[in-house]
Design a protein around this motif. Structure first.
Motif, mmCIF file in Angstrom:
data_model
loop_
_atom_site.group_PDB
_atom_site.id
_atom_site.type_symbol
_atom_site.label_atom_id
_atom_site.label_comp_id
_atom_site.label_asym_id
_atom_site.label_seq_id
_atom_site.Cartn_x
_atom_site.Cartn_y
_atom_site.Cartn_z
ATOM 1 N N VAL A 48 48.790 29.212 39.354
ATOM 2 C CA VAL A 48 48.397 30.326 40.216
ATOM 3 C C VAL A 48 48.864 31.658 39.643
ATOM 4 C CG1 VAL A 48 48.718 31.362 42.497
ATOM 5 C CG2 VAL A 48 48.257 28.910 42.284
ATOM 6 N N LEU A 49 50.088 31.712 39.151
ATOM 7 C CA LEU A 49 50.572 32.951 38.553
ATOM 8 C C LEU A 49 49.703 33.358 37.367
ATOM 9 C CD1 LEU A 49 54.475 32.520 38.561
ATOM 10 C CD2 LEU A 49 53.080 33.902 40.100
ATOM 11 N N GLY A 50 49.332 32.388 36.549
ATOM 12 C CA GLY A 50 48.485 32.687 35.408
ATOM 13 C C GLY A 50 47.112 33.174 35.826
ATOM 14 N N ALA A 51 46.549 32.548 36.871
ATOM 15 C CA ALA A 51 45.228 32.951 37.353
ATOM 16 C C ALA A 51 45.262 34.354 37.952
ATOM 17 C CB ALA A 51 44.730 31.949 38.387
ATOM 18 N N ASP A 85 35.214 50.311 51.836
ATOM 19 C CA ASP A 85 36.036 51.525 51.795
ATOM 20 C C ASP A 85 36.836 51.636 50.504
ATOM 21 O OD1 ASP A 85 35.989 52.660 54.798
ATOM 22 O OD2 ASP A 85 36.019 50.483 54.843
ATOM 23 N N LEU A 86 37.431 50.531 50.068
ATOM 24 C CA LEU A 86 38.373 50.574 48.951
ATOM 25 C C LEU A 86 37.747 50.224 47.608
ATOM 26 C CD1 LEU A 86 41.496 48.971 50.655
ATOM 27 C CD2 LEU A 86 40.915 51.390 50.405
ATOM 28 N N ARG A 87 36.587 49.594 47.605
ATOM 29 C CA ARG A 87 35.882 49.217 46.375
ATOM 30 C C ARG A 87 36.837 48.551 45.370
ATOM 31 N NH1 ARG A 87 34.405 52.885 43.289
ATOM 32 N NH2 ARG A 87 32.718 51.693 42.318
ATOM 33 N N PRO A 88 37.495 47.473 45.751
ATOM 34 C CA PRO A 88 38.447 46.833 44.844
ATOM 35 C C PRO A 88 37.760 46.259 43.610
ATOM 36 C CG PRO A 88 37.990 45.415 46.707
ATOM 37 C CD PRO A 88 37.362 46.731 47.020
ATOM 38 N N ARG A 89 38.492 46.265 42.506
ATOM 39 C CA ARG A 89 37.961 45.654 41.287
ATOM 40 C C ARG A 89 38.181 44.147 41.283
ATOM 41 N NH1 ARG A 89 43.083 47.695 39.088
ATOM 42 N NH2 ARG A 89 44.120 46.034 37.881
ATOM 43 N N ALA A 90 39.113 43.687 42.131
ATOM 44 C CA ALA A 90 39.400 42.258 42.217
ATOM 45 C C ALA A 90 39.956 41.923 43.593
ATOM 46 C CB ALA A 90 40.388 41.831 41.132
ATOM 47 N N LEU A 91 39.684 40.700 44.019
ATOM 48 C CA LEU A 91 40.225 40.152 45.261
ATOM 49 C C LEU A 91 40.892 38.823 44.951
ATOM 50 C CD1 LEU A 91 37.251 40.576 47.796
ATOM 51 C CD2 LEU A 91 39.399 41.853 47.822
ATOM 52 N N ALA A 92 42.113 38.641 45.439
ATOM 53 C CA ALA A 92 42.796 37.357 45.375
ATOM 54 C C ALA A 92 43.104 36.948 46.805
ATOM 55 C CB ALA A 92 44.072 37.459 44.549
ATOM 56 N N LEU A 93 42.440 35.906 47.290
ATOM 57 C CA LEU A 93 42.526 35.514 48.690
ATOM 58 C C LEU A 93 43.194 34.147 48.802
ATOM 59 C CD1 LEU A 93 38.907 36.564 49.781
ATOM 60 C CD2 LEU A 93 40.982 37.983 49.636
ATOM 61 N N PHE A 94 44.301 34.094 49.529
ATOM 62 C CA PHE A 94 45.051 32.852 49.713
ATOM 63 C C PHE A 94 44.775 32.308 51.112
ATOM 64 C CE2 PHE A 94 47.128 34.851 46.207
ATOM 65 C CZ PHE A 94 47.742 33.845 45.473
ATOM 66 N N ALA A 103 45.695 36.911 35.136
ATOM 67 C CA ALA A 103 44.433 37.099 34.419
ATOM 68 C C ALA A 103 43.440 37.914 35.241
ATOM 69 C CB ALA A 103 43.841 35.734 34.070
ATOM 70 N N LEU A 104 43.397 37.653 36.553
ATOM 71 C CA LEU A 104 42.487 38.391 37.438
ATOM 72 C C LEU A 104 42.795 39.890 37.405
ATOM 73 C CD1 LEU A 104 40.358 37.899 39.903
ATOM 74 C CD2 LEU A 104 42.357 38.407 41.302
ATOM 75 N N LEU A 126 36.684 37.601 41.773
ATOM 76 C CA LEU A 126 37.176 36.933 42.978
ATOM 77 C C LEU A 126 37.966 35.681 42.618
ATOM 78 C CD1 LEU A 126 37.206 36.452 46.093
ATOM 79 C CD2 LEU A 126 35.019 35.258 45.804
ATOM 80 N N LEU A 127 39.176 35.576 43.176
ATOM 81 C CA LEU A 127 39.994 34.370 43.092
ATOM 82 C C LEU A 127 40.331 33.924 44.498
ATOM 83 C CD1 LEU A 127 41.891 32.286 41.642
ATOM 84 C CD2 LEU A 127 43.690 34.059 41.768
#
Length: 246
Positions: free
Chosen positions: A233-236, A130-139, A239-240, A179-180
Motif C-alpha cells: 500500500v505504501l508503494g502504491a 471544486d478541488l480538481r485533484p490530480r489523484a485520489l486515494a480512497l480507503f 507511486a500514485l 485513482l487508487l
C-alpha cells in the motif's frame, strides 16, 4: 504552533507542525507533515466518521510520503479529536465545507492529492469539481445518498451504499486523474457494491487501481502491523502521488 515527533526517535519521523484552521466558526486541529525540503503540502487526508476518528491514524502513510519528498496535511473535522464543535450536530455538507477550508492550506501551484478514508472518501469524491485533484486515494470508501447532505450525525441516517444519486459518484464522474482504491475483503460497514460503483463511475480517470486486503473496515488499525501488505500500500500510494505529477 509546535513541532512534534509523537514519541518516536527524531531520526525516524519527518518534522510535523501542529496548527489550527478555521471553518464556519469552528477551530479544526491539523498537522502538516513535511518533506525534507520543507515544501508546502500537496496531499490532504480526510478521515472517516466515528467518535475516535483522528488525524493521527494515517501518519504511517504520510510519514512515508514525506520521506519520499511529499509534504501533507491531516486534520480533524469539527466534533472530533482536538477540534471544536459537537459530532452529533455535524453534517456531511458541513464536513465538505471543512474539507474545502483545509485544502486552501495546500500548495497553490499543484493540483492536490486527496486521501480519504470511509466517509472521508465520500467527501473527497464530492469535492472533485471544486478541488480538481490530480489523484485520489480512497480507503474503504463509503457513499451516501444526496438526501443525507444536511442530516445531522446525531439523527437516524442512511447506511453506506451504491446510491445512484450519491454526490460522491457525481464527483468522481468528473475526475480525470489517477485513482487508487484500497478495499477490505471483510468490510462490515461498506458493501462491496460501493467499490464497484466507484469504479464504474470513474469513467474519465486517467488510471485506476484496486488493492483488496484481508481485513475489516477499520483498515488503519490493521494495516500498520502487516509488513507485506503495508509495503504494498505504501508503494502504491507513493507511486500514485509521484506519477500523477507527469
Amino acid at each position: 504552533m509546535s513541532v512534534h515527533d509523537h514519541g518516536a526517535p527524531a531520526a525516524t519521523l519527518p518534522p510535523a507542525e501542529d496548527l489550527f484552521l478555521h471553518a464556519a466558526g469552528q477551530r479544526l486541529a491539523a498537522t502538516r507533515v513535511y518533506a525534507p525540503d520543507g515544501a508546502a503540502p500537496d496531499v490532504v487526508h480526510l478521515h472517516g466518521f466515528g467518535t475516535t476518528a483522528s488525524r493521527h491514524a494515517v501518519r504511517y502513510l504520510l510519514d512515508d510520503l514525506a520521506a519520499h519528498g511529499h509534504s501533507s496535511l491531516t486534520f480533524e473535522y469539527s466534533g472530533n479529536g482536538e477540534s471544536t464543535g459537537e459530532l452529533e450536530r455535524a453534517t456531511l455538507r458541513q464536513r465538505r465545507n471543512e474539507s474545502l477550508a483545509a485544502a486552501r492550506l495546500l500548495d497553490e501551484d499543484r493540483r492536490p492529492v486527496l486521501v480519504g478514508t470511509s466517509m472521508g472518501a465520500h467527501l473527497a469524491a464530492w469535492t472533485v469539481p471544486d478541488l480538481r485533484p490530480r489523484a485520489l486515494a480512497l480507503f474503504c470508501p463509503a457513499a451516501y445518498p444526496d438526501s443525507e447532505a444536511d442530516v445531522r450525525f446525531g439523527q437516524e441516517r442512511a447506511k453506506p451504499g451504491p446510491y445512484a444519486d450519491s454526490p460522491a459518484f457525481a464527483g468522481i464522474r468528473a475526475f480525470d486523474g489517477d485513482l487508487l482504491i484500497v478495499a477490505a475483503e471483510h468490510d462490515q460497514v461498506v458493501p462491496g457494491s460501493v467499490i464497484d460503483a466507484y469504479f464504474s463511475h470513474a469513467v474519465q480517470a486517467r488510471s485506476r487501481r484496486l488493492i483488496r486486503l484481508g481485513c475489516d473496515h477499520f483498515i488503519h488499525r490493521w494495516l500498520p502491523a502487516q509488513a507485506e501488505q503495508r509495503r504494498e500500500v505504501l508503494g502504491a500510494l507513493r507511486a500514485l502521488v509521484t506519477d500523477s505529477l507527469r
